[in-house]
Design a protein around this motif. Structure first.
Motif, PDB file in Angstrom:
ATOM      1  N   ILE A  54       0.794  -1.184   0.126  1.00 35.83           N
ATOM      2  CA  ILE A  54       0.098   0.011  -0.071  1.00 35.83           C
ATOM      3  C   ILE A  54       0.976   1.405   0.085  1.00 35.83           C
ATOM      4  CG2 ILE A  54      -1.504   1.394   1.362  1.00 35.83           C
ATOM      5  CD1 ILE A  54      -2.907  -1.471   2.350  1.00 35.83           C
ATOM      6  N   ILE A  55       1.905   1.068   0.898  1.00 26.96           N
ATOM      7  CA  ILE A  55       2.720   2.360   0.813  1.00 26.96           C
ATOM      8  C   ILE A  55       3.469   2.631  -0.365  1.00 26.96           C
ATOM      9  CG2 ILE A  55       4.952   3.260   2.189  1.00 26.96           C
ATOM     10  CD1 ILE A  55       4.010   1.860   4.529  1.00 26.96           C
TER      11      ILE A  55
ATOM     12  N   GLU B 218       4.302   8.880   6.215  1.00 30.01           N
ATOM     13  CA  GLU B 218       4.908   9.247   7.117  1.00 30.01           C
ATOM     14  C   GLU B 218       5.237   7.970   8.641  1.00 30.01           C
ATOM     15  OE1 GLU B 218       4.430  13.978   8.071  1.00 30.01           O
ATOM     16  OE2 GLU B 218       3.071  12.946   9.195  1.00 30.01           O
ATOM     17  N   ALA B 219       4.259   7.166   8.425  1.00 24.79           N
ATOM     18  CA  ALA B 219       4.233   6.207   9.242  1.00 24.79           C
ATOM     19  C   ALA B 219       3.189   4.959   9.076  1.00 24.79           C
ATOM     20  CB  ALA B 219       3.977   6.429  10.976  1.00 24.79           C
ATOM     21  N   SER B 220       3.376   4.043   9.585  1.00 24.69           N
ATOM     22  CA  SER B 220       2.422   2.955   9.426  1.00 24.69           C
ATOM     23  C   SER B 220       2.570   1.802  10.448  1.00 24.69           C
ATOM     24  CB  SER B 220       2.505   2.141   8.055  1.00 24.69           C
ATOM     25  OG  SER B 220       3.486   1.250   8.058  1.00 24.69           O
TER      26      SER B 220
ATOM     27  N   ASP C  28      -0.406   6.482   8.182  1.00 21.46           N
ATOM     28  CA  ASP C  28      -0.444   8.001   8.154  1.00 21.46           C
ATOM     29  C   ASP C  28       0.391   8.702   7.250  1.00 21.46           C
ATOM     30  OD1 ASP C  28      -1.793   7.595  10.501  1.00 21.46           O
ATOM     31  OD2 ASP C  28      -0.124   7.947  11.691  1.00 21.46           O
ATOM     32  N   PHE C  29      -0.152   9.617   6.374  1.00 21.41           N
ATOM     33  CA  PHE C  29       0.521  10.585   5.367  1.00 21.41           C
ATOM     34  C   PHE C  29       0.495  12.039   5.748  1.00 21.41           C
ATOM     35  CE2 PHE C  29      -3.798   9.216   4.043  1.00 21.41           C
ATOM     36  CZ  PHE C  29      -4.314  10.311   3.901  1.00 21.41           C
ATOM     37  N   LYS C  30       1.358  12.772   5.105  1.00 18.31           N
ATOM     38  CA  LYS C  30       1.698  13.997   5.440  1.00 18.31           C
ATOM     39  C   LYS C  30       0.660  14.757   5.388  1.00 18.31           C
ATOM     40  CE  LYS C  30       5.195  17.600   5.151  1.00 18.31           C
ATOM     41  NZ  LYS C  30       6.158  18.262   4.297  1.00 18.31           N
TER      42      LYS C  30
END
Length: 446
Positions: A173-174, A185-187, A199-201
């Motif tokens: 997905i990323i 930014e994080a998963s 999470d995306f920016k």
């Protein structure tokens, strides 16, 4: 900003075969019209016509002609559609919907509702930034390929493999999101079995809403390629945490964060407190938009980390709004923790923004923060502190929306009428349905 010519050149350089022209209905479902890439120039210069009478909440049959106007900034190749054996390359463009009879933006287009809210903020000197934290579940399919509620893994919060067996899915997905221009930014694995967060920016309000719609499509498409089902249903399994979409919001004025004040105990400005006051004032009506399904209210119950109390805090997560720690002034923001990922992102961000701007315009004052765990308060404690609760059913939320002129005006007469009609019908059908719980409880007892 990309231009039409930029996109036409990119279509040619990347050998795009098909374009998906996307938009959303009032309930937030992504719709699309697919055209050959050879029609891209026509789409930009003339638009693509479609029958709006077939789309949920749009128009009646006698006023059905609508036109899609592509936004060049939203061009992206769909990686999962471009891995096929025939090497077909498919891209997408998110579109604004135009009323052909007037040539003006269609007032029932959720993207236009958000644009109108952002324009109001601009008139007041503000630009909105928003950052969502969407959660979702991954379930196994049965032998016929239909979704079950059997979780794909047995992991918990921040678990690693082998408990978190969906790391490969999240990684795919990323990679897909990054190929489409996202800055992830994080998963991580979330609290419940089979539950995940990526999470995306943060970005400006319109880009964020576009990104949420794209994110949901990417997650479900990639999951399908892995032979599993991803869902943004807020509470698919009873007894465990549901999926939320905490949303971080800030306003900028003249390039500076209008929510930050070095001299304040919480580093919040008067503008931030007024905005916060508006969010709390209109929280019941906001809930109808940010938690728009019958199932949403199975998540908004005590005991599962979901916020149900209309209060704010900087240190605990039982309040509706949290003030996250910020290392730099530009990062000062508030976090609304009630929205869930089934909401229409355009409408949700629009009503959040209007609620906050109403607080600024009317100098609404935020109450003192509640630093204790509200879940441990008695009803008397909450009454003493003036802490109300969010609506506990879709029916209550719809009633609150009907009584809140600020939020109704944010939606506009067309969207508010169609949304209320759809949600009233949904809740009425729910009340008349017989659930498995009722059968298990009563069938052999009476």
């Amino acid at each position: 900003m990309a231009t039409k010519d930029d996109v036409l050149n990119q279509i040619e350089s990347e050998d795009v075969d098909f374009l998906r022209l996307q938009f959303t209905d009032i309930l937030g479902t992504v719709k699309n019209v697919s055209i050959p890439a050879s029609q891209a120039k026509k789409a930009f210069h003339e638009g693509i016509y479609f029958d709006g009478s077939s789309i949920e909440g749009f128009v009646r049959i006698q006023e059905s002609d609508m036109r899609l106007e592509p936004d060049p900034d939203t061009f992206a190749v769909l990686p999962w559609r471009s891995r096929r054996e025939d090497d077909t390359v498919t891209a997408r463009l998110i579109c604004d919907v135009i009323n052909t009879s007037t040539g003006e933006p269609f007032e029932g287009d959720p993207r236009f509702v958000l644009k109108r809210a952002l324009a109001r903020a601009n008139e007041m000197g503000f630009e909105m930034n928003a950052g969502p934290e969407p959660e979702f579940f991954v379930f196994e399919n049965d032998e016929d390929g239909r979704a079950t509620t059997q979780t794909h893994d047995a992991g918990g919060y921040f678990d690693l493999a082998p408990k978190d067996s969906a790391q490969e899915i999240r990684a795919d997905i990323i990679y897909t999101l990054q190929a489409m221009g996202f800055e992830v930014e994080a998963s991580h694995h979330e609290v419940a079995r089979g539950q995940h967060e990526i999470d995306f920016k943060y970005a400006d309000g319109l880009t964020t809403a576009d990104n949420i719609a794209t994110f949901r499509s990417v997650v479900r498409a990639v999951a399908e390629l892995h032979g599993v089902h991803a869902t943004f249903m807020p509470k698919p399994i009873s007894g465990i945490n549901g999926s939320g979409m905490h949303t971080h919001i800030s306003l900028f004025e003249g390039g500076e964060n209008a929510f930050h004040d070095d001299d304040d105990e919480f580093n919040l400005s008067d503008t931030a407190y007024q905005f916060l006051g508006g969010i709390l004032e209109h929280a019941p009506a906001l809930t109808a938009i940010c938690n728009p399904t019958v199932n949403s209210y199975k998540r908004l119950v005590p005991g599962y980390e979901a916020p149900i109390y209309v209060a704010w805090s900087d240190v605990n997560r039982s309040a509706l709004v949290r003030k996250p720690a910020a290392r730099i002034p530009a990062a000062s923001r508030i976090e609304l923790r009630s929205p869930d990922p089934s909401c229409n992102p355009y409408l949700a961000l629009a009503v959040m923004l209007h609620a906050g701007l109403d607080g600024i315009e009317n100098d609404l004052q935020a109450p003192n923060p509640v630093r204790e765990n509200i879940y441990e308060f008695t009803e008397a404690d909450r009454e003493e502190r003036g802490i109300n609760t969010l609506p506990s059913t879709l029916g209550q939320a719809v009633t609150a929306l009907k009584e809140d002129d600020v939020i109704l005006n944010a939606l506009g007469p067309h969207v508010s009428e169609k949304f209320l009609q759809a949600k009233t019908q949904e809740y009425t059908e729910f009340l008349a349905s017989v659930s498995q719980w009722e059968l298990d409880r009563y069938l052999e007892t009476f």
